[in-house]
Enzyme design. Structure first.
Site, PDB file in Angstrom:
ATOM      1  N   LYS A 173       0.955  -1.258   0.015  1.00  0.00           N
ATOM      2  CA  LYS A 173       0.138  -0.052  -0.019  1.00  0.00           C
ATOM      3  C   LYS A 173       0.758   1.473   0.088  1.00  0.00           C
ATOM      4  O   LYS A 173       0.698   2.304  -0.703  1.00  0.00           O
ATOM      5  CB  LYS A 173      -0.870  -0.079   1.221  1.00  0.00           C
ATOM      6  CG  LYS A 173      -2.048  -1.255   1.272  1.00  0.00           C
ATOM      7  CD  LYS A 173      -2.847  -1.223   2.340  1.00  0.00           C
ATOM      8  CE  LYS A 173      -3.721  -2.543   1.974  1.00  0.00           C
ATOM      9  NZ  LYS A 173      -4.364  -2.812   3.367  1.00  0.00           N
ATOM     10  N   GLN A 185      -4.850  -1.548   9.478  1.00  0.00           N
ATOM     11  CA  GLN A 185      -4.584  -2.967   8.805  1.00  0.00           C
ATOM     12  C   GLN A 185      -5.054  -4.070   9.874  1.00  0.00           C
ATOM     13  O   GLN A 185      -4.564  -3.987  11.046  1.00  0.00           O
ATOM     14  CB  GLN A 185      -3.100  -3.152   8.702  1.00  0.00           C
ATOM     15  CG  GLN A 185      -2.620  -4.436   7.954  1.00  0.00           C
ATOM     16  CD  GLN A 185      -3.183  -4.362   6.517  1.00  0.00           C
ATOM     17  OE1 GLN A 185      -3.307  -3.546   5.682  1.00  0.00           O
ATOM     18  NE2 GLN A 185      -3.834  -5.557   6.120  1.00  0.00           N
ATOM     19  N   ASP A 205     -11.390   2.789   3.547  1.00  0.00           N
ATOM     20  CA  ASP A 205     -11.638   1.205   3.364  1.00  0.00           C
ATOM     21  C   ASP A 205     -13.087   1.035   3.308  1.00  0.00           C
ATOM     22  O   ASP A 205     -13.352   0.069   2.810  1.00  0.00           O
ATOM     23  CB  ASP A 205     -11.030   0.443   4.671  1.00  0.00           C
ATOM     24  CG  ASP A 205      -9.930  -0.270   4.352  1.00  0.00           C
ATOM     25  OD1 ASP A 205      -9.647  -0.617   3.277  1.00  0.00           O
ATOM     26  OD2 ASP A 205      -9.246  -0.648   5.366  1.00  0.00           O
TER      27      ASP A 205
END
Ligand code: NAP
Length: 293
Positions: A53, A97, A120
């Site tokens: 990422k 995460q 997200d």
């Protein structure tokens, strides 16, 4: 029949190049889109995802305010960090995460990110918008799959889509996207309570598998000519590899490719799209800020 292998890496590169161009335009206006990825601990798979990422952020010319915390960081400290990032005007996206260490409540932490920075798409406000069709951040993996289908010219309207898995991050949002008018599919969701999984998968024109187990779907469970999207990422031991493992999906690729018309490989299929859509959402968040101001 041997399926067309969908090149997720190439399609993700196209999306990322488009994002990078738009980032240049925003920078000319004095705004640099910025994402903060929070990693707690050193789970090897998580470290590898976060590295991917951050690399994509750099390649897109975006700013990176990521933070790596030790595994024994308290829930309170993670929440405090999120609060600071929520208030930081230079940050457009925040991502935690997953999975988090056991002593931290994942729901509490992901819900602490303000919906405007929830790139997200996991916050209940964004999930609600997904359900009602309002504009919000779409979860990256399912959204990336819709881009793959569009780019490959796979017809979705009136087609039977079968989703294997009902998780909040893949299965459920995937199904919700495919029933939108835009895609117009008839959707079935399967899970561990489904009896005779093959009865459903064999009926799928588009089969999307996110079960978290290798070979949940084998060639004999697939309709001739179906489009097969394999979301799974499983590490299986492989002594011929330097790392000691290799990645496989949730579908038996060799068997499935003989029946399918299109299929995503693992790695190189859905995975790269997830990252591409994350930077796309971060760009969108920065653009939303301009509209608001
Ligand atoms: P998850 O939370 O473990 O959910 C798995 C789902 O599959 C559950 O709903 C489970 O049913 C269902 N399931 C498991 N075995 C099944 C079976 N034999 N038959 C029917 N349904 C079955 O997993 P997830 O987070 O959705 O992730 C799924 C896979 O995608 C994993 O391999 C993960 O690593 C991968 N993934 C990849 C990306 C990417 O970017 N490529 C992103 C996210 C996830 P129950 O609800 O009944 O337990």
């Amino acid at each position: 029949m041997s399926a067309v292998i969908i090149d997720g890496k190439q399609i993700a590169a196209e999306v990322k190049a488009d994002v990078a161009k738009k980032v240049e335009g925003l920078k000319a206006k004095g705004i640099t889109p910025c994402l903060a990825v929070i990693l707690v601990g050193d789970n090897p798979a998580s470290v590898s995802y976060v590295t991917g990422k951050r690399k994509a952020l750099e390649e897109a010319g975006m700013a990176d305010k990521s933070v790596v915390l030790p595994a024994d960081t308290s829930e309170e400290d993670v929440l405090k960090l999120i609060d600071e990032l929520n208030k930081d005007k230079s940050v457009h996206g925040i991502l935690v995460q997953l999975p988090l260490p056991k002593h931290i409540d994942e729901k509490k932490v992901t819900n602490a990110i303000i919906p405007e920075k929830d790139v997200d798409g996991f916050h209940p406000v964004n999930v609600g918008k997904l359900v009602t069709g309002e504009k919000g951040f779409l979860p990256c993996t399912p959204n990336g799959i819709t881009v793959l289908l569009k780019k490959m010219g796979v017809e979705t309207s009136g087609k039977n889509v079968v989703v294997v898995g009902r998780s909040n991050i893949v299965g459920k949002p995937m199904a919700l996207l495919m029933i939108r008018k835009e895609f117009n599919s008839t959707v079935t969701i399967c899970h561990t309570g489904t009896k005779n999984l093959a009865d459903y998968t064999k009926n799928a024109d588009i089969l999307i598998v996110a079960s978290g187990h290798p070979a949940t779907v084998t060639g004999d469970m697939i309709k001739e000519g179906a489009c097969v999207i394999d979301v799974g990422v499983n590490r299986i031991p492989d002594s011929t590899k330097k790392s000691g493992f290799r990645l496989v999906g949730d579908v038996d690729f060799e068997g499935a490719k003989e029946k399918a018309s299109f299929i995503t490989p693992v790695p190189g299929g859905v995975g790269p799209m997830t990252i591409a859509m994350l930077i796309y959402n971060t760009l969108e968040s920065a653009e939303n800020r301009i509209i608001k101001n």
